[in-house]
Scaffold this active site. Structure first.
Site, PDB file in Angstrom:
ATOM      1  N   PRO A  67      -2.057   7.720   2.671  1.00  0.00           N
ATOM      2  CA  PRO A  67      -1.161   6.552   2.617  1.00  0.00           C
ATOM      3  C   PRO A  67      -1.168   5.868   1.256  1.00  0.00           C
ATOM      4  O   PRO A  67      -0.126   5.414   0.779  1.00  0.00           O
ATOM      5  CB  PRO A  67      -1.716   5.630   3.718  1.00  0.00           C
ATOM      6  N   TYR A  68      -2.333   5.784   0.636  1.00  0.00           N
ATOM      7  CA  TYR A  68      -2.422   5.171  -0.686  1.00  0.00           C
ATOM      8  C   TYR A  68      -1.646   5.992  -1.713  1.00  0.00           C
ATOM      9  O   TYR A  68      -0.882   5.434  -2.511  1.00  0.00           O
ATOM     10  CB  TYR A  68      -3.889   5.047  -1.095  1.00  0.00           C
ATOM     11  N   VAL A  69      -1.827   7.288  -1.683  1.00  0.00           N
ATOM     12  CA  VAL A  69      -1.094   8.171  -2.603  1.00  0.00           C
ATOM     13  C   VAL A  69       0.409   8.032  -2.387  1.00  0.00           C
ATOM     14  O   VAL A  69       1.185   7.902  -3.339  1.00  0.00           O
ATOM     15  CB  VAL A  69      -1.543   9.641  -2.418  1.00  0.00           C
ATOM     16  N   SER A  98       1.999   5.489  -1.130  1.00  0.00           N
ATOM     17  CA  SER A  98       2.454   4.160  -1.537  1.00  0.00           C
ATOM     18  C   SER A  98       2.600   4.065  -3.048  1.00  0.00           C
ATOM     19  O   SER A  98       3.559   3.462  -3.558  1.00  0.00           O
ATOM     20  CB  SER A  98       1.496   3.087  -1.021  1.00  0.00           C
TER      21      SER A  98
END
Length: 254
Positions: A157-159, A161
């Site tokens: 999810p961080y990647v 985002s």
């Protein structure tokens, strides 16, 4: 002519209560900016603004959460009401999350990361651009990450985002280039902050791994990232828009 990068500019900084955002408040102020700070922690913002004012800088703050469109609008409106315009903005607010394999990632973790890191930038861009169009243009820097350029394991999810922040940056840069607004992004590598210190403490060996994957062999000071943002927001690079600038000690080239 002033040699200060941000002389006489009114600059909004999100996520300003700690880390890169707090460093940006100090660096931008040293470069001549009037700063408007926004974040969720009022005690931190108030202390930071008191320190800046004590050093002779014009500074103010607005408590808010960038994932709320109303809060983002309120921060921009406060800058314009107080100082008459908004010249520049550093959309720095973001969250990370623990490293977890994609198939084990909880929905609420995904939702929180996307709400802050993507919707937060979206909310800010909409209101910042509107204010800048009303006053002849400006410059915006969105804080992405090296995770917006390459994959990082167990952080889907961080990647996602941070890749989305790059996409928003390029789209906005293209759309408003002829209306006097430049939009660029930073892609910091591992940067020393309270969040990273806590994460390293909970994940033994990760700091050493991060340093070993960085050609310079170290992590960044928040001020180093803030200095890059100050340059991108300044008038020293008028033909630069839509760029994603790594501040990573060579990580993405390794």
């Amino acid at each position: 002519m002033s040699r200060e990068l941000l002389a006489d500019k009114v600059v909004l900084i999100t996520g300003a209560s700690s880390g890169i955002g707090a460093a940006a408040a100090k660096v931008f102020s040293e470069e001549g900016a009037t700063v408007v700070l926004t974040a969720r922690r009022e005690d931190r913002l108030a202390a930071l603004v008191d320190g800046l004012r004590g050093a002779g800088t014009e500074a103010s703050y607005v408590v808010g959460d960038v994932s709320s469109a109303a809060d983002a609008a309120r921060a921009v409106d406060a800058a314009v009401a107080a100082y008459g315009r908004l010249d520049a903005a550093f959309n720095n607010a973001g969250v990370g999350g623990d490293r977890t394999p994609l198939h084990l990632m909880a929905d609420d973790v995904y939702d929180t990361i996307m709400d802050v890191n993507v919707r937060g930038v979206w909310n800010c861009l909409r209101h910042e651009i509107a204010a800048m169009l009303a006053h002849g243009g400006g410059a915006i820097v969105n804080n992405s990450s090296v995770a917006g350029l390459v994959a990082i394991p167990a952080a889907a999810p961080y990647v996602a985002s941070k890749h989305a922040v790059v996409g928003l940056t390029r789209a906005a840069a293209d759309e408003y280039a002829q209306q006097g607004i430049r939009v660029n992004a930073l892609a910091p590598g591992t940067t020393r902050s309270e969040i990273t210190a806590d994460w390293f403490a909970r994940n033994p060996g990760m700091e050493e791994l991060a340093c070993s994957m960085t050609p310079q062999g170290r992590t960044a000071a928040p001020e180093e990232v803030a200095a890059a943002a100050a340059w991108l927001l300044s008038d020293r690079c008028p033909f630069l828009t839509g760029a994603v600038v790594p501040v990573d000690g060579g990580f993405v080239n390794h």
